[in-house]
Design an enzyme around this catalytic site. Structure first.
Site, PDB file in Angstrom:
ATOM      1  N   ASN A 133      -1.721  -0.227   7.077  1.00  0.00           N
ATOM      2  CA  ASN A 133      -1.092  -1.472   7.532  1.00  0.00           C
ATOM      3  C   ASN A 133      -0.229  -2.158   6.464  1.00  0.00           C
ATOM      4  O   ASN A 133      -0.129  -3.379   6.424  1.00  0.00           O
ATOM      5  CB  ASN A 133      -2.165  -2.419   8.075  1.00  0.00           C
ATOM      6  CG  ASN A 133      -3.287  -2.659   7.060  1.00  0.00           C
ATOM      7  OD1 ASN A 133      -3.158  -2.291   5.902  1.00  0.00           O
ATOM      8  ND2 ASN A 133      -4.361  -3.285   7.515  1.00  0.00           N
ATOM      9  N   LYS A 170       0.841  -1.198   0.000  1.00  0.00           N
ATOM     10  CA  LYS A 170       0.000   0.000   0.000  1.00  0.00           C
ATOM     11  C   LYS A 170       0.884   1.259   0.000  1.00  0.00           C
ATOM     12  O   LYS A 170       2.100   1.174   0.240  1.00  0.00           O
ATOM     13  CB  LYS A 170      -0.919  -0.037   1.231  1.00  0.00           C
ATOM     14  CG  LYS A 170      -1.888  -1.243   1.238  1.00  0.00           C
ATOM     15  CD  LYS A 170      -2.810  -1.191   2.463  1.00  0.00           C
ATOM     16  CE  LYS A 170      -3.777  -2.359   2.512  1.00  0.00           C
ATOM     17  NZ  LYS A 170      -4.712  -2.253   3.662  1.00  0.00           N
ATOM     18  N   HIS A 182      -1.848  -5.581   1.528  1.00  0.00           N
ATOM     19  CA  HIS A 182      -3.092  -6.306   1.300  1.00  0.00           C
ATOM     20  C   HIS A 182      -2.732  -7.716   0.876  1.00  0.00           C
ATOM     21  O   HIS A 182      -1.752  -7.916   0.148  1.00  0.00           O
ATOM     22  CB  HIS A 182      -3.912  -5.650   0.177  1.00  0.00           C
ATOM     23  CG  HIS A 182      -5.001  -6.549  -0.347  1.00  0.00           C
ATOM     24  ND1 HIS A 182      -6.231  -6.650   0.267  1.00  0.00           N
ATOM     25  CD2 HIS A 182      -5.025  -7.432  -1.393  1.00  0.00           C
ATOM     26  CE1 HIS A 182      -6.969  -7.548  -0.389  1.00  0.00           C
ATOM     27  NE2 HIS A 182      -6.263  -8.029  -1.399  1.00  0.00           N
ATOM     28  N   GLU A 204      -9.204 -10.630  -7.732  1.00  0.00           N
ATOM     29  CA  GLU A 204      -8.278  -9.504  -7.540  1.00  0.00           C
ATOM     30  C   GLU A 204      -7.113  -9.555  -8.539  1.00  0.00           C
ATOM     31  O   GLU A 204      -6.669  -8.514  -9.029  1.00  0.00           O
ATOM     32  CB  GLU A 204      -7.754  -9.514  -6.096  1.00  0.00           C
ATOM     33  CG  GLU A 204      -8.877  -9.218  -5.095  1.00  0.00           C
ATOM     34  CD  GLU A 204      -8.472  -9.446  -3.639  1.00  0.00           C
ATOM     35  OE1 GLU A 204      -7.307  -9.835  -3.378  1.00  0.00           O
ATOM     36  OE2 GLU A 204      -9.335  -9.235  -2.756  1.00  0.00           O
ATOM     37  N   TYR A 226     -12.179  -3.225  -3.634  1.00  0.00           N
ATOM     38  CA  TYR A 226     -12.701  -3.196  -2.259  1.00  0.00           C
ATOM     39  C   TYR A 226     -14.228  -3.224  -2.214  1.00  0.00           C
ATOM     40  O   TYR A 226     -14.824  -2.754  -1.245  1.00  0.00           O
ATOM     41  CB  TYR A 226     -12.169  -1.954  -1.537  1.00  0.00           C
ATOM     42  CG  TYR A 226     -10.727  -2.099  -1.059  1.00  0.00           C
ATOM     43  CD1 TYR A 226     -10.352  -3.129  -0.184  1.00  0.00           C
ATOM     44  CD2 TYR A 226      -9.743  -1.197  -1.454  1.00  0.00           C
ATOM     45  CE1 TYR A 226      -9.040  -3.261   0.270  1.00  0.00           C
ATOM     46  CE2 TYR A 226      -8.421  -1.319  -1.003  1.00  0.00           C
ATOM     47  CZ  TYR A 226      -8.080  -2.352  -0.138  1.00  0.00           C
ATOM     48  OH  TYR A 226      -6.787  -2.467   0.317  1.00  0.00           O
TER      49      TYR A 226
HETATM   50  P1  IDP Z   1      -7.513  -7.119   5.651  1.00  0.00           P
HETATM   51  O1  IDP Z   1      -6.695  -6.116   4.839  1.00  0.00           O
HETATM   52  O2  IDP Z   1      -6.780  -7.575   6.870  1.00  0.00           O
HETATM   53  O3  IDP Z   1      -8.075  -8.240   4.811  1.00  0.00           O
HETATM   54  P2  IDP Z   1     -10.186  -5.967   5.591  1.00  0.00           P
HETATM   55  O4  IDP Z   1     -11.217  -6.189   6.652  1.00  0.00           O
HETATM   56  O5  IDP Z   1     -10.378  -6.647   4.280  1.00  0.00           O
HETATM   57  O6  IDP Z   1      -8.758  -6.290   6.229  1.00  0.00           O
HETATM   58  O7  IDP Z   1     -10.134  -4.387   5.358  1.00  0.00           O
HETATM   59  C1  IDP Z   1      -9.459  -3.837   4.248  1.00  0.00           C
HETATM   60  C2  IDP Z   1      -8.607  -2.680   4.748  1.00  0.00           C
HETATM   61  O8  IDP Z   1      -9.463  -1.637   5.236  1.00  0.00           O
HETATM   62  C3  IDP Z   1      -7.693  -3.010   5.929  1.00  0.00           C
HETATM   63  O9  IDP Z   1      -6.467  -3.602   5.536  1.00  0.00           O
HETATM   64  C4  IDP Z   1      -7.498  -1.656   6.553  1.00  0.00           C
HETATM   65  O10 IDP Z   1      -6.560  -0.877   5.803  1.00  0.00           O
HETATM   66  C5  IDP Z   1      -8.877  -1.037   6.397  1.00  0.00           C
HETATM   67  N1  IDP Z   1      -9.777  -1.313   7.540  1.00  0.00           N
HETATM   68  C6  IDP Z   1     -10.391  -2.486   7.836  1.00  0.00           C
HETATM   69  N2  IDP Z   1     -11.165  -2.383   8.935  1.00  0.00           N
HETATM   70  C7  IDP Z   1     -11.045  -1.103   9.339  1.00  0.00           C
HETATM   71  C8  IDP Z   1     -11.626  -0.377  10.440  1.00  0.00           C
HETATM   72  O11 IDP Z   1     -12.412  -0.900  11.246  1.00  0.00           O
HETATM   73  N3  IDP Z   1     -11.249   0.943  10.578  1.00  0.00           N
HETATM   74  C9  IDP Z   1     -10.411   1.546   9.689  1.00  0.00           C
HETATM   75  N4  IDP Z   1      -9.859   0.893   8.641  1.00  0.00           N
HETATM   76  C10 IDP Z   1     -10.160  -0.405   8.467  1.00  0.00           C
HETATM   77 MG    MG Z   2      -9.416  -8.105   3.213  1.00  0.00          MG
END
Ligand code: IDP
Ligand code: MG
Length: 138
Positions: free
Chosen positions: A116, A9, A119, A130, A49
């Site tokens: 974070n 990212k 992805h 994807e 997304y």
């Molecule tokens: P993942 O990347 O661990 O699969 P997902 O639930 O698919 O997590 O969410 C996609 C991305 O959206 C996350 O990597 C993070 O950057 C962001 N995200 C997910 N949940 C939250 C939240 O509750 N608050 C803020 N950002 C979030």
């Molecule tokens: Mg995810």
């Protein structure tokens, strides 16, 4: 052979962590099948997304992913989908285990969207979908 889509990212690219992420994938024993740096556009990110559309962090997530270049990677190997998710660690970098990419390299920045570093696809169906979004040529 199983394949997964990995994204470094914009936070990871800005912090010069592309090499570290690629190195962890390779050292684990997976093969890099494709890799490119790109600037994603909104329509591509909305498709990628789609499952999060309507959630409070959706718009901040799209804006964040538009904030700089990303690196898209296809990695290959038996159980690579599950294996990379373990390497990445939990979504929340504060609680992601040390030893994981997110646990070692990221922290809560107090932003609306969690930054974070990476992805990783979460299932065979997501990976196929994807990969076709980011690598239509494959
Ligand atoms: P993942 O990347 O661990 O699969 P997902 O639930 O698919 O997590 O969410 C996609 C991305 O959206 C996350 O990597 C993070 O950057 C962001 N995200 C997910 N949940 C939250 C939240 O509750 N608050 C803020 N950002 C979030
Ligand atoms: Mg995810």
């Amino acid at each position: 052979m199983e394949r997964t889509l990995i994204l470094v990212k914009p936070d990871g690219v800005k912090r010069n962590l592309v090499g570290d992420v690629v190195s962890r994938i390779e050292k684990k024993g997976y093969t890099i099948a494709a890799l490119k740096m790109m600037n994603a556009d909104r329509s591509l990110l909305v498709r990628h997304y789609a499952e999060h559309e309507g959630k409070p962090f959706f718009e901040p997530l799209v804006e964040f992913m538009l904030s700089g270049p990303i690196v898209a990677i296809v990695a290959e190997g038996n159980r690579v989908i599950e294996g990379f998710r373990k390497l990445a660690g939990a979504t929340d970098p504060t609680t992601a285990e040390p030893g994981t990419i997110r646990g070692d390299l990221a922290r809560d920045q107090g932003t609306k969207v969690v930054q974070n570093i990476v992805h990783g696809s979460d299932s065979v169906e997501s990976a196929d979908r994807e990969i076709s979004i980011f690598f239509p040529e494959l």
